[in-house]
Design a protein around this motif. Structure first.
Motif, PDB file in Angstrom:
ATOM      1  N   ALA A   1       6.086 -13.276  -2.982  1.00 15.91           N
ATOM      2  CA  ALA A   1       6.772 -11.939  -2.117  1.00 15.91           C
ATOM      3  C   ALA A   1       6.058 -10.819  -2.904  1.00 15.91           C
ATOM      4  CB  ALA A   1       8.315 -11.943  -2.246  1.00 15.91           C
ATOM      5  N   VAL A   2       5.837 -10.935  -4.363  1.00 22.35           N
ATOM      6  CA  VAL A   2       5.365  -9.711  -4.796  1.00 22.35           C
ATOM      7  C   VAL A   2       3.968  -9.665  -4.618  1.00 22.35           C
ATOM      8  CG1 VAL A   2       5.331  -8.964  -7.250  1.00 22.35           C
ATOM      9  CG2 VAL A   2       7.248  -9.776  -6.682  1.00 22.35           C
ATOM     10  N   VAL A   3       3.096 -10.676  -4.890  1.00 20.48           N
ATOM     11  CA  VAL A   3       1.949 -10.706  -4.651  1.00 20.48           C
ATOM     12  C   VAL A   3       1.359 -10.337  -3.247  1.00 20.48           C
ATOM     13  CG1 VAL A   3      -0.219 -11.928  -4.880  1.00 20.48           C
ATOM     14  CG2 VAL A   3       1.508 -12.431  -6.616  1.00 20.48           C
ATOM     15  N   VAL A   4       1.943 -10.925  -2.310  1.00 19.44           N
ATOM     16  CA  VAL A   4       1.472 -10.695  -0.969  1.00 19.44           C
ATOM     17  C   VAL A   4       1.874  -9.181  -0.483  1.00 19.44           C
ATOM     18  CG1 VAL A   4       2.166 -10.998   1.353  1.00 19.44           C
ATOM     19  CG2 VAL A   4       1.827 -12.760  -0.103  1.00 19.44           C
ATOM     20  N   THR A   5       2.999  -8.693  -1.168  1.00 23.07           N
ATOM     21  CA  THR A   5       3.572  -7.235  -0.644  1.00 23.07           C
ATOM     22  C   THR A   5       2.436  -6.329  -1.510  1.00 23.07           C
ATOM     23  OG1 THR A   5       5.920  -7.959  -0.700  1.00 23.07           O
ATOM     24  CG2 THR A   5       5.106  -5.583  -1.123  1.00 23.07           C
ATOM     25  N   PHE A   6       2.052  -6.367  -2.720  1.00 19.45           N
ATOM     26  CA  PHE A   6       1.210  -5.592  -3.245  1.00 19.45           C
ATOM     27  C   PHE A   6      -0.243  -5.626  -2.648  1.00 19.45           C
ATOM     28  CE2 PHE A   6      -2.146  -5.161  -6.358  1.00 19.45           C
ATOM     29  CZ  PHE A   6      -2.260  -4.118  -6.784  1.00 19.45           C
ATOM     30  N   LEU A   7      -0.678  -6.832  -2.382  1.00 16.83           N
ATOM     31  CA  LEU A   7      -2.035  -6.780  -1.518  1.00 16.83           C
ATOM     32  C   LEU A   7      -1.976  -6.248  -0.208  1.00 16.83           C
ATOM     33  CD1 LEU A   7      -3.192 -10.365  -2.415  1.00 16.83           C
ATOM     34  CD2 LEU A   7      -4.092  -8.113  -3.299  1.00 16.83           C
ATOM     35  N   GLN A   8      -0.778  -6.388   0.770  1.00 19.08           N
ATOM     36  CA  GLN A   8      -0.729  -5.843   1.771  1.00 19.08           C
ATOM     37  C   GLN A   8      -0.737  -4.238   1.840  1.00 19.08           C
ATOM     38  OE1 GLN A   8       1.406  -6.633   5.134  1.00 19.08           O
ATOM     39  NE2 GLN A   8       1.111  -9.257   4.940  1.00 19.08           N
TER      40      GLN A   8
ATOM     41  N   ILE B   1       4.789   3.890   2.394  1.00 21.34           N
ATOM     42  CA  ILE B   1       4.726   2.697   1.487  1.00 21.34           C
ATOM     43  C   ILE B   1       5.941   1.790   1.468  1.00 21.34           C
ATOM     44  CG2 ILE B   1       3.740   2.221  -0.908  1.00 21.34           C
ATOM     45  CD1 ILE B   1       2.043   4.349  -0.910  1.00 21.34           C
ATOM     46  N   ALA B   2       6.993   2.613   1.040  1.00 16.01           N
ATOM     47  CA  ALA B   2       8.196   2.137   0.828  1.00 16.01           C
ATOM     48  C   ALA B   2       8.778   0.990   2.039  1.00 16.01           C
ATOM     49  CB  ALA B   2       9.263   3.182   0.514  1.00 16.01           C
ATOM     50  N   SER B   3       8.459   1.784   3.263  1.00 18.52           N
ATOM     51  CA  SER B   3       8.730   0.999   4.436  1.00 18.52           C
ATOM     52  C   SER B   3       8.013  -0.281   4.538  1.00 18.52           C
ATOM     53  CB  SER B   3       8.647   1.883   5.750  1.00 18.52           C
ATOM     54  OG  SER B   3       9.152   3.084   5.708  1.00 18.52           O
ATOM     55  N   LEU B   4       6.472  -0.064   4.378  1.00 20.63           N
ATOM     56  CA  LEU B   4       5.743  -1.346   4.486  1.00 20.63           C
ATOM     57  C   LEU B   4       6.147  -2.254   3.264  1.00 20.63           C
ATOM     58  CD1 LEU B   4       3.333  -2.706   5.559  1.00 20.63           C
ATOM     59  CD2 LEU B   4       1.831  -1.346   4.126  1.00 20.63           C
ATOM     60  N   THR B   5       6.202  -1.802   2.112  1.00 21.44           N
ATOM     61  CA  THR B   5       6.861  -2.727   1.021  1.00 21.44           C
ATOM     62  C   THR B   5       7.906  -3.526   1.234  1.00 21.44           C
ATOM     63  OG1 THR B   5       5.869  -1.292  -0.802  1.00 21.44           O
ATOM     64  CG2 THR B   5       7.318  -2.746  -1.341  1.00 21.44           C
TER      65      THR B   5
ATOM     66  N   TYR C   1      13.785   5.600   1.559  1.00 17.69           N
ATOM     67  CA  TYR C   1      12.474   5.755   2.090  1.00 17.69           C
ATOM     68  C   TYR C   1      11.927   5.121   3.224  1.00 17.69           C
ATOM     69  CZ  TYR C   1      12.194   7.832  -2.646  1.00 17.69           C
ATOM     70  OH  TYR C   1      12.590   8.678  -3.761  1.00 17.69           O
ATOM     71  N   PHE C   2      12.657   4.083   3.402  1.00 15.28           N
ATOM     72  CA  PHE C   2      12.496   3.011   4.695  1.00 15.28           C
ATOM     73  C   PHE C   2      12.834   3.843   5.830  1.00 15.28           C
ATOM     74  CE2 PHE C   2      13.999   0.202   7.860  1.00 15.28           C
ATOM     75  CZ  PHE C   2      13.059  -0.678   8.054  1.00 15.28           C
TER      76      PHE C   2
END
Length: 305
Positions: A107-114, A223-227, A293-294
């Protein structure tokens, strides 16, 4: 005597032949209707909230029951005996720690990359001028309408030939890029005035610097929404790990909890609901801290500045 009872202002208007001023409707006359409408609106929202939260409440209460009381008839909303040991047993009788670790890493890695790739590509579509930009953007966004099941098998063959199947890298590679993230970030970038980018270029700032030092700091809501959306989707993903992660040491929490249900009649649903309750906690924490933020990011995306 009659003239004494008529006010001076009214007497002047009558004498001049003019009509007396009309009285404006009292503003308080509309207040009862507004209050009734507001009460009805709150009542509807409360009922909707109760309907949405009821399954979660039943899940939490079932995690504290004995296995035989979970599906008792009639339904018992509260356990007769509070079995708090279910949360201890789910840790000792399963690989919950391994499942949570794998899920958290993905979840953390995919979220950061996206967020990284989505915001960077969105900047190119929003601020750069090149031939075929709009057509390329529409084609790329059009991939959202293509169901994953239609290219799932070719993708699996490709990753298997690349020797990354049955590794966490398989999930990371297929989810590191997302058209939705590009669309969301581009719509938000379009709300930022172009004058800021032009002024930065005049000061000698490169396009990479504009993206990193101007666009990203101004796009915190998007960014918060996408995260939040990416983290939740990756955390709850079941089909992807089911296809690519065959080793029990690589299972995510969704695959691990599914292993509790070997058969319909041979399953400890009390432990299963305890695990499900624990799997919801990280999502609730992330949403709790990012809901402001979302909402702002979703509300402002697509609005022209």
């Amino acid at each position: 005597m009659t003239d004494l009872l008529v006010p001076d202002a009214t007497r002047t208007l009558v004498t001049a032949g003019a009509k007396p001023p009309r009285r404006r409707p009292v503003a308080g006359a509309k207040r009862p209707a507004r209050r009734i409408g507001r009460v009805i609106g709150y009542a509807v929202m409360i009922l909707a909230a109760v309907a949405l939260l009821m399954p979660f409440f039943w899940m939490i209460m079932s995690s504290l029951k004995t296995p035989n009381d979970v599906f008792s008839a009639p339904v018992k909303w509260f356990p007769e005996t509070w079995v708090w040991s279910n949360y201890v047993d789910i840790w000792t009788q399963s690989g919950m720690l391994t499942w949570i670790r794998n899920t958290l890493v993905l979840a953390v890695v995919v979220t950061f990359l996206q967020v990284l790739t989505g915001s960077f590509a969105a900047y190119g579509f929003s601020r750069m001028r090149f031939p075929g930009r709009d057509v390329l953007f529409l084609v790329y966004i059009g991939t959202i309408a293509v169901p994953w099941q239609s290219y799932m098998i070719p993708q699996f063959i490709l990753l298997s030939n690349a020797k990354v199947s049955n590794t966490l890298w398989a999930i990371i590679l297929i989810q590191a890029f997302g058209a939705f993230g590009v669309f969301l970030m581009k719509q938000y970038y379009d709300t930022i005035p172009e004058d800021l980018s032009e002024a930065a270029r005049l000061d000698g700032l490169s396009e990479y610097g504009i993206w990193a030092r101007i666009m990203l700091p101004l796009s915190v809501p998007a960014i918060a929404s996408l995260t939040l959306l990416t983290f939740v989707n990756t955390w709850n993903d079941y089909l992807g790990p089911l296809i690519y992660l065959r080793s029990p040491d690589l299972w995510t929490i969704q695959l691990g909890l599914q292993s509790f249900v070997s058969t319909l009649y041979d399953a400890n649903y009390a432990l299963l609901f305890a695990g499900l309750t624990m799997s919801v906690v990280p999502i609730a924490i992330v949403f709790l801290f990012g809901q402001k933020y979302f909402v702002e990011g979703i509300a402002t995306s697509g609005m022209k500045g």
